[in-house]
Design a protein around this motif. Structure first.
Motif, mmCIF file in Angstrom:
data_model
loop_
_atom_site.group_PDB
_atom_site.id
_atom_site.type_symbol
_atom_site.label_atom_id
_atom_site.label_comp_id
_atom_site.label_asym_id
_atom_site.label_seq_id
_atom_site.Cartn_x
_atom_site.Cartn_y
_atom_site.Cartn_z
ATOM 1 N N ASP A 75 5.503 6.133 39.122
ATOM 2 C CA ASP A 75 5.987 6.380 37.878
ATOM 3 C C ASP A 75 7.224 7.334 38.186
ATOM 4 N N LYS A 76 7.758 7.644 37.043
ATOM 5 C CA LYS A 76 9.109 8.376 36.993
ATOM 6 C C LYS A 76 8.982 9.870 37.651
ATOM 7 N N ASP A 77 7.506 10.525 37.495
ATOM 8 C CA ASP A 77 7.725 11.622 38.123
ATOM 9 C C ASP A 77 7.518 11.693 39.663
ATOM 10 N N TYR A 87 11.002 -0.898 36.383
ATOM 11 C CA TYR A 87 11.834 -0.596 35.126
ATOM 12 C C TYR A 87 12.694 0.718 35.354
ATOM 13 N N ASN A 147 1.139 7.756 32.896
ATOM 14 C CA ASN A 147 1.505 8.003 34.306
ATOM 15 C C ASN A 147 0.900 7.141 35.009
ATOM 16 N N ALA A 163 15.138 7.218 42.444
ATOM 17 C CA ALA A 163 16.144 6.212 41.617
ATOM 18 C C ALA A 163 16.177 4.669 42.275
ATOM 19 N N VAL A 189 13.987 1.914 38.618
ATOM 20 C CA VAL A 189 14.663 2.948 38.793
ATOM 21 C C VAL A 189 13.615 4.279 38.069
ATOM 22 N N HIS A 190 12.722 3.820 37.116
ATOM 23 C CA HIS A 190 11.794 4.828 36.589
ATOM 24 C C HIS A 190 10.523 4.690 36.985
ATOM 25 N N GLY A 191 10.024 3.300 37.265
ATOM 26 C CA GLY A 191 8.425 3.068 37.558
ATOM 27 C C GLY A 191 8.417 1.708 38.146
ATOM 28 N N LEU A 228 3.339 2.416 31.304
ATOM 29 C CA LEU A 228 4.259 3.459 31.627
ATOM 30 C C LEU A 228 5.161 3.537 30.738
ATOM 31 N N LYS A 229 5.826 2.450 30.114
ATOM 32 C CA LYS A 229 6.654 2.566 28.915
ATOM 33 C C LYS A 229 6.201 3.195 27.845
#
Length: 561
Positions: free
Chosen positions: A381-383, A561, A63, A544, A39-41, A58-59
């Protein structure tokens, strides 16, 4: 109706055979255990330990660039036969905030003392000199490249990012089945090098088994010694001194001036449409343009109606691959050779390539010009930032030499140059003058990471390892996703083919159904069946919903993750 259109677009000599096989549809292969959802990366790598290193970063708030560098350093530890800080590579980057793509070339360069005739002996070229041993070593670009990426787009310091790789090297890691096999295959050569034999062979000289622990303490110390200014310490400090002294003592060409003068290059990415997508790739000296040419020639070809890996589809693919590899001889280091990429990717040139593919002449055009020791990784990544990175030391275990005190395995990247016109390199790709050896020049590479967008937003990324099969592998996985709408794991697992114009033979994976292989032979194609063709990873990207897959042919990890 789709079959009729397909037949009309095939070379006339094989239309009858295609009609007889019109109803054939290949059964997709599924490999759920090679995939992951995030979902995030997401990180996909040819090493599970390395993928885990990237996700760890990442966690921690890093980035995609931070994570890609961490993964690259870690895979250089755990896939030492394929890549490492003694090599170089390409990084294709998408920065979501800027809606912009960047291409970083940190390919190795020929030493300043190199010359076009350096592999001539008694009036004849000796290509083995470029493959094994000290004369095959080019100036490494790995550290300079990842430092450049971090300084421009990263958020973390080098030592924080290098920590997972240092731990893997210092504490040890379990040899993967693929690495154990590579060591066993090359054990006789590894025995001849003190550093390689001490690290990768048992005391009795035998190869480790899959799962056995491998420890690279000297490499861990070297990574730690780079501190947070890796370029200064690698190219100008104690590492440089040790490397140059090693080369000089053994008759190598790499000098202190080579290291001091090395610079990575930020280049403009290249792109071309395919159906409703925009495909971004690395420019020369990468072969990204070749993949874009092939995709262009297959654009609006109604491939979905043919069926994935059906004989009509594969026949069309073979002809397009052949013509693409013929065009490949026009690619080289743009700092030395004028490469008109825009012309090569123009509608006019693509149409000409398509026509040559669909109406091949009796006499084949001249063969094309030309890494197996290569590793590819992908990060989202999440962005929404995306990195596709391919790194190499060229053939397996590079020059089959190491600098023991540094734990540094030396590349044999000079083999990617043309040893002499008409002389095949390790991948049977023949040399041309555009890719001849010149001081400071980067050799032509098969590495071609790509990122695909739709409506300006990334929807997938892929890249591979395996010499020239990178080009054909990336092409087929991309088509499996974009044209046939397979998920990442299925797209990667589908059996593949490879045709590179010289030799004029179609290499087919053993997993390709016998009926399909027989159909291709009936069409007049000469086949060579092999167990596997390279390794390709992929990530499909949706909000997502990140789905990544590594290639079961080589092993690895996909962690979300």
């Amino acid at each position: 109706m789709a079959v009729s259109k397909a037949v009309m677009l095939m070379p006339r000599g094989i239309q009858v055979c295609v009609v007889a096989l019109a109803l054939f549809t290949a059964t997709p292969s599924y490999a759920a255990d090679t995939s992951a959802v995030g979902v995030h990366g997401m990180v996909v790598s040819e090493s599970e330990d390395a993928a885990r290193a990237g996700v760890e970063i990442l966690k921690q708030g890093g980035n995609a660039v931070d994570a890609a560098v961490a993964t690259a350093l870690a895979v250089g530890v755990t896939n030492p036969a394929a890549c490492g800080i003694g090599g170089g590579g390409f990084m294709l980057i998408y920065i979501a905030k800027a809606h912009a793509f960047y291409a970083l070339d940190y390919r190795e360069t020929a030493p300043l003392q190199a010359r076009p005739d350096m592999y001539m002996r008694n009036g004849k070229p000796d290509e083995d000199l470029a493959r094994d041993g000290i004369l095959g070593v080019a100036v490494p670009g790995e550290i300079a490249g990842i430092d450049a990426a971090l300084r421009r787009f990263g958020t973390m310091k080098f030592q924080q990012i290098a920590a997972p790789a240092e731990k893997l090297a210092g504490d040890g890691y379990a040899a993967s089945p693929h690495l154990a096999g590579e060591i066993a295959q090359l054990a006789s050569k590894l025995k001849n090098d003190p550093g390689l034999s001490q690290v990768f062979l048992k005391p009795d000289g035998s190869a480790p088994k899959a799962g056995d622990m491998i420890v690279e303490k000297n490499l861990a110390a070297t990574l730690k010694s780079l501190c947070d200014d890796p370029v200064r310490n690698f190219y100008h400090g104690q590492v440089a001194s040790a490397l140059v002294a090693f080369m000089k003592a053994r008759g190598g060409l790499l000098s202190a001036a080579d290291l001091t003068n090395y610079r990575p290059d930020w280049r403009d990415p290249i792109r071309r449409r395919y159906e409703g997508y925009e495909v971004y790739a690395m420019p020369p000296p990468s072969s990204g343009g070749v993949v874009l040419e092939m995709l262009g020639a297959l654009d609006s070809g109604h491939l979905a109606g043919l069926g994935v890996n059906s004989p009509p589809y594969l026949a069309r693919l073979i002809e397009v691959m052949r013509q693409g590899f013929i065009d490949r001889e026009r690619y080289a280091d743009p700092d030395f050779i004028g490469v008109d990429v825009q012309k090569l990717l123009s509608d006019t040139n693509i149409q000409q390539l398509r026509e040559r593919a669909l109406h091949p002449k009796e006499m084949r055009p001249p063969p094309a010009a030309h890494d197996h020791g290569t590793s590819n990784l992908l990060v989202v990544d999440k962005d929404g930032n995306v990195v596709a990175l391919t790194t190499t030391i060229n053939t397996v275990f590079g020059a089959k030499m190491s600098v023991p005190a540094l734990g540094l395995i030396l590349n044999d990247e000079m083999d990617d140059f043309a040893v002499a016109p008409g002389v095949p390199n390790a991948y049977h790709l023949e040399g041309e003058r555009a890719n001849e050896v010149r001081p400071g020049k980067r050799p032509l590479s098969s590495m071609t990471p790509i990122i695909v967008t739709k409506s300006g937003v990334p929807v997938m990324t892929t890249g591979g390892s395996g010499g020239p099969t990178i080009v054909s592998g990336v092409l087929q996985v991309a088509l499996n996703i974009l044209a046939f709408h397979l998920d990442a794991a299925s797209a990667v697992a589908e059996p593949r083919i490879h045709e590179q114009a010289a030799p004029d033979i179609v290499i087919v994976e053993q997993a390709m159904p016998p009926a399909t292989r027989s159909a291709l032979e009936q069409m007049g194609y000469k086949l060579k069946v092999v167990p596997n063709l390279g390794a390709v990873g992929a990530i499909t990207i949706a909000p997502a919903n990140l789905r990544g897959a590594f290639d079961p042919r080589k092993g690895g990890g996909a962690i979300g993750y």
